[in-house]
Write a protein that holds these residues in place. Structure first.
Motif, PDB file in Angstrom:
ATOM      1  N   PRO A  31       3.418  -2.027  -1.835  1.00 25.71           N
ATOM      2  CA  PRO A  31       2.095  -2.640  -1.753  1.00 25.71           C
ATOM      3  C   PRO A  31       1.805  -3.507  -2.979  1.00 25.71           C
ATOM      4  O   PRO A  31       2.231  -3.188  -4.100  1.00 25.71           O
ATOM      5  CB  PRO A  31       1.139  -1.443  -1.679  1.00 25.71           C
ATOM      6  N   ASN A  32       1.105  -4.592  -2.753  1.00 30.74           N
ATOM      7  CA  ASN A  32       0.746  -5.498  -3.845  1.00 30.74           C
ATOM      8  C   ASN A  32      -0.032  -4.781  -4.943  1.00 30.74           C
ATOM      9  O   ASN A  32       0.113  -5.117  -6.129  1.00 30.74           O
ATOM     10  CB  ASN A  32      -0.043  -6.693  -3.313  1.00 30.74           C
ATOM     11  N   PRO A 170      -3.598  -9.754  -3.802  1.00 32.45           N
ATOM     12  CA  PRO A 170      -3.425 -10.368  -2.477  1.00 32.45           C
ATOM     13  C   PRO A 170      -3.269  -9.281  -1.420  1.00 32.45           C
ATOM     14  O   PRO A 170      -2.590  -8.272  -1.650  1.00 32.45           O
ATOM     15  CB  PRO A 170      -2.133 -11.174  -2.606  1.00 32.45           C
ATOM     16  N   LYS A 171      -3.895  -9.496  -0.289  1.00 29.94           N
ATOM     17  CA  LYS A 171      -3.808  -8.515   0.790  1.00 29.94           C
ATOM     18  C   LYS A 171      -2.406  -8.517   1.395  1.00 29.94           C
ATOM     19  O   LYS A 171      -1.706  -9.527   1.382  1.00 29.94           O
ATOM     20  CB  LYS A 171      -4.862  -8.804   1.841  1.00 29.94           C
ATOM     21  N   GLU A 172      -2.029  -7.387   1.930  1.00 32.27           N
ATOM     22  CA  GLU A 172      -0.738  -7.238   2.595  1.00 32.27           C
ATOM     23  C   GLU A 172      -0.752  -8.028   3.903  1.00 32.27           C
ATOM     24  O   GLU A 172      -1.817  -8.296   4.465  1.00 32.27           O
ATOM     25  CB  GLU A 172      -0.452  -5.765   2.890  1.00 32.27           C
ATOM     26  N   THR A 173       0.411  -8.336   4.424  1.00 33.59           N
ATOM     27  CA  THR A 173       0.528  -9.095   5.673  1.00 33.59           C
ATOM     28  C   THR A 173      -0.225  -8.403   6.811  1.00 33.59           C
ATOM     29  O   THR A 173      -0.952  -9.046   7.557  1.00 33.59           O
ATOM     30  CB  THR A 173       2.014  -9.277   6.055  1.00 33.59           C
ATOM     31  N   PHE A 174      -0.084  -7.088   6.921  1.00 30.64           N
ATOM     32  CA  PHE A 174      -0.747  -6.373   8.018  1.00 30.64           C
ATOM     33  C   PHE A 174      -2.266  -6.437   7.918  1.00 30.64           C
ATOM     34  O   PHE A 174      -2.977  -6.249   8.904  1.00 30.64           O
ATOM     35  CB  PHE A 174      -0.265  -4.920   8.118  1.00 30.64           C
ATOM     36  N   MET A 175      -2.785  -6.730   6.735  1.00 29.64           N
ATOM     37  CA  MET A 175      -4.234  -6.812   6.544  1.00 29.64           C
ATOM     38  C   MET A 175      -4.821  -8.100   7.105  1.00 29.64           C
ATOM     39  O   MET A 175      -6.034  -8.271   7.112  1.00 29.64           O
ATOM     40  CB  MET A 175      -4.592  -6.673   5.068  1.00 29.64           C
ATOM     41  N   ALA A 176      -3.955  -8.993   7.586  1.00 36.30           N
ATOM     42  CA  ALA A 176      -4.436 -10.236   8.207  1.00 36.30           C
ATOM     43  C   ALA A 176      -5.089  -9.951   9.552  1.00 36.30           C
ATOM     44  O   ALA A 176      -5.810 -10.793  10.090  1.00 36.30           O
ATOM     45  CB  ALA A 176      -3.289 -11.225   8.374  1.00 36.30           C
TER      46      ALA A 176
END
Length: 186
Positions: A31-32, A170-176
């Motif tokens: 995780p970021n 930055p948000k994780e890809t799944f958080m899009a």
């Protein structure tokens, strides 16, 4: 404003590298938030220890997510609210309760609502609660252990919430996923 690096096991300070690799193995990705915390081996270790200890508390997975989300919405942490929305769904928190938590509204489940209110009181009053507030929480079926267990959960989320604010993680890809999005701005 200062720009913070999101570290990988290759770019992190040496004392953070092994823990970052372990996080990646456990989560399936790094995780970021962890990548950002890796700049301080102490901060990364503290967060990992607190989060692991939160899992050892006497709360159910749903109750833990209620507490995590309550702290994160209180602090206005968009990253953590999105992440814990995802985790709350995995824990099978009912959608109506999840929507209420994200909206700062009371929960229908009386026990979960007592938990939400107590967590809010703890963070708002910085632990300086009146006896009646503790008694109301205990009357909902919680014990002394739960009162103190919440300090671990609040500490874990305070580290992550504040770090995310400072770093603008930055948000994780799944958080899009729009279903996870949450804004502190009302």
């Amino acid at each position: 404003m200062h720009s913070f690096q999101i570290h990988t096991p290759d770019t992190a300070p040496e004392p953070s590298r092994a823990l970052l690799r372990e996080v990646g193995e456990n989560w399936g990705f790094i995780p970021n938030l962890h990548g950002a915390l890796a700049a301080s081996p102490a901060a990364l270790k503290a967060y990992e220890a607190l989060f692991a200890l939160a899992e050892e508390t006497d709360f159910t997975p749903v109750e833990r997510q209620v507490a995590f989300l309550t702290v994160s919405t209180f602090h206005g942490c968009e990253y953590c609210v999105a992440a814990h929305t995802f985790l709350a769904r995995q824990a099978e928190l009912p959608e109506a309760e999840l929507a209420a938590l994200r909206g700062g509204r009371p929960l229908e489940d009386a026990r979960l609502e007592a938990l939400r209110r107590f967590v809010l009181a703890l963070v708002h009053e910085r632990g300086k609660l009146e006896a009646r507030e503790v008694e109301a929480f205990m009357h909902a079926g919680y014990e002394t252990r739960h009162v103190l267990d919440l300090l671990v959960i609040i500490a874990a989320k305070t580290v992550s919430n504040y770090a995310n604010h400072l770093v603008a993680t930055p948000k994780e890809t799944f958080m899009a996923d729009p279903a996870l999005a949450w804004s502190a701005r009302k």
